[in-house]
Design a protein around this motif. Sequence first.
Motif, short mmCIF file in Angstrom:
data_model
loop_
_atom_site.label_atom_id
_atom_site.label_comp_id
_atom_site.label_asym_id
_atom_site.label_seq_id
_atom_site.Cartn_x
_atom_site.Cartn_y
_atom_site.Cartn_z
N ASP A 93 1.03 -1.34 -0.02
CA ASP A 93 0.18 0.01 0.01
C ASP A 93 0.71 1.31 0.00
O ASP A 93 0.19 2.50 0.00
CB ASP A 93 -0.82 0.00 1.06
CG ASP A 93 -0.39 -0.13 2.67
OD1 ASP A 93 0.95 0.04 2.60
OD2 ASP A 93 -1.22 -0.37 3.42
N GLY A 94 2.16 1.06 -0.11
CA GLY A 94 3.00 2.39 -0.08
C GLY A 94 3.08 3.22 1.16
O GLY A 94 3.75 4.40 0.92
N ASP A 95 3.05 2.67 2.25
CA ASP A 95 2.87 3.43 3.25
C ASP A 95 4.24 3.54 4.15
O ASP A 95 4.43 4.13 5.18
CB ASP A 95 1.69 3.24 4.29
CG ASP A 95 1.71 1.96 4.91
OD1 ASP A 95 2.53 1.03 4.65
OD2 ASP A 95 0.59 1.69 5.69
N GLY A 96 5.20 2.76 3.53
CA GLY A 96 6.55 2.67 4.33
C GLY A 96 6.95 1.72 5.52
O GLY A 96 7.65 1.95 5.96
N LYS A 97 5.79 0.82 5.46
CA LYS A 97 5.84 0.02 6.59
C LYS A 97 5.01 -1.41 6.44
O LYS A 97 4.07 -1.34 5.14
CB LYS A 97 5.27 0.56 7.79
CG LYS A 97 3.65 1.17 7.89
CD LYS A 97 3.52 1.94 9.09
CE LYS A 97 2.02 2.70 9.00
NZ LYS A 97 1.86 3.64 10.07
N ILE A 98 5.42 -2.40 7.03
CA ILE A 98 4.53 -3.84 6.63
C ILE A 98 3.38 -4.13 7.66
O ILE A 98 3.94 -3.99 8.88
CB ILE A 98 5.51 -4.68 6.54
CG1 ILE A 98 6.90 -4.42 5.48
CG2 ILE A 98 5.09 -6.13 6.30
CD1 ILE A 98 7.99 -5.19 5.70
N GLY A 99 2.16 -4.27 7.31
CA GLY A 99 1.33 -4.64 8.17
C GLY A 99 1.17 -6.12 8.22
O GLY A 99 1.84 -6.78 7.35
N VAL A 100 0.36 -6.66 9.16
CA VAL A 100 0.29 -8.23 9.17
C VAL A 100 -0.11 -8.77 8.05
O VAL A 100 0.34 -10.01 7.61
CB VAL A 100 -0.39 -8.33 10.64
CG1 VAL A 100 -1.94 -8.10 10.53
CG2 VAL A 100 -0.30 -9.97 10.66
N GLU A 101 -1.22 -8.25 7.29
CA GLU A 101 -1.81 -8.84 6.01
C GLU A 101 -0.63 -8.79 5.25
O GLU A 101 -0.66 -9.67 4.36
CB GLU A 101 -2.93 -8.05 5.73
CG GLU A 101 -4.05 -8.11 6.64
CD GLU A 101 -4.25 -9.68 6.99
OE1 GLU A 101 -4.33 -10.47 6.08
OE2 GLU A 101 -4.56 -9.86 8.18
N GLU A 102 0.08 -7.79 4.99
CA GLU A 102 1.15 -7.68 3.95
C GLU A 102 2.26 -8.48 4.30
O GLU A 102 2.96 -9.25 3.32
CB GLU A 102 1.87 -6.34 3.89
CG GLU A 102 0.95 -5.17 3.23
CD GLU A 102 1.32 -3.87 3.53
OE1 GLU A 102 1.20 -2.64 2.63
OE2 GLU A 102 1.89 -3.43 4.56
N PHE A 103 2.56 -8.62 5.37
CA PHE A 103 3.45 -9.69 5.79
C PHE A 103 3.23 -11.23 5.49
O PHE A 103 3.96 -11.84 4.94
CB PHE A 103 3.90 -9.61 7.31
CG PHE A 103 4.79 -10.65 7.71
CD1 PHE A 103 6.29 -10.24 7.54
CD2 PHE A 103 4.64 -11.78 8.50
CE1 PHE A 103 7.09 -11.10 7.98
CE2 PHE A 103 5.45 -12.64 9.04
CZ PHE A 103 6.95 -12.09 8.79
N THR A 104 2.00 -11.36 5.83
CA THR A 104 1.33 -12.97 5.57
C THR A 104 1.31 -13.20 4.10
O THR A 104 1.86 -14.34 3.47
CB THR A 104 0.09 -13.01 6.21
OG1 THR A 104 -0.12 -12.73 7.53
CG2 THR A 104 -0.77 -14.23 5.85
N THR A 105 0.98 -12.03 3.15
CA THR A 105 0.98 -12.33 1.80
C THR A 105 2.46 -12.44 1.27
O THR A 105 2.85 -13.44 0.35
CB THR A 105 0.54 -10.93 1.10
OG1 THR A 105 -1.06 -11.06 1.55
CG2 THR A 105 0.32 -11.17 -0.29
N LEU A 106 3.56 -11.53 1.92
CA LEU A 106 4.70 -11.71 1.41
C LEU A 106 5.40 -13.06 1.64
O LEU A 106 6.07 -13.91 0.95
CB LEU A 106 5.60 -10.75 2.17
CG LEU A 106 7.22 -10.80 1.61
CD1 LEU A 106 7.13 -10.28 0.22
CD2 LEU A 106 7.80 -9.92 2.52
N VAL A 107 4.94 -13.72 2.92
CA VAL A 107 5.38 -15.18 3.13
C VAL A 107 5.08 -16.32 2.43
O VAL A 107 5.63 -17.03 2.14
CB VAL A 107 5.14 -15.20 4.95
CG1 VAL A 107 5.30 -16.95 5.12
CG2 VAL A 107 6.05 -14.47 5.56
N LYS A 108 3.84 -15.95 2.01
CA LYS A 108 2.99 -17.11 1.16
C LYS A 108 3.10 -16.97 -0.29
O LYS A 108 2.75 -18.02 -0.55
CB LYS A 108 1.59 -17.09 1.70
CG LYS A 108 1.18 -17.39 3.14
CD LYS A 108 1.59 -18.82 3.46
CE LYS A 108 1.04 -19.07 4.89
NZ LYS A 108 1.32 -20.48 5.21
N GLU A 109 3.99 -16.04 -0.81
CA GLU A 109 4.25 -16.04 -2.03
C GLU A 109 4.90 -17.08 -2.64
O GLU A 109 6.05 -17.59 -2.02
CB GLU A 109 4.81 -14.67 -2.43
CG GLU A 109 4.37 -13.30 -2.50
CD GLU A 109 4.96 -12.18 -2.57
OE1 GLU A 109 6.20 -12.33 -2.72
OE2 GLU A 109 4.38 -11.10 -3.05
#
Length: 109
Positions: A93-109
């Motif tokens: 989302d370009g906010d300069g930080k990683i939220g839990v949903e972004e982290f989960t998505t990244l891990v599961k890629e």
Amino acid sequence: MAMNSILNADNIKKALDAFAVADSFDHKRFFDMIGLKNKSADDVKKVFTVLDADNSGYIEEEELKFVLKGFAKDGRDLTDKETKTFLHAADKDGDGKIGVEEFTTLVKE
């Protein structure tokens, strides 16, 4: 909560050893090596909580630099280049930080 209560300590050590050299960190390979990709969404959120050192609900760039220390105290700091690459890969989302949903998505890629 200790990371080795969620993940296998031997896998963490092998992964940290594999990325011991500066500018060698690859988040996809790291998550695969530590077995995080195969964990439940709940376990991934637990890992996120450990890495969110200030309990803000986000992993900010400064916390991301020390992310390997979140897996083991002797983990190295990420270089600025590695930190920015990791942040760019996760921060959808370009906010300069990683939220839990972004982290989960990244891990599961």
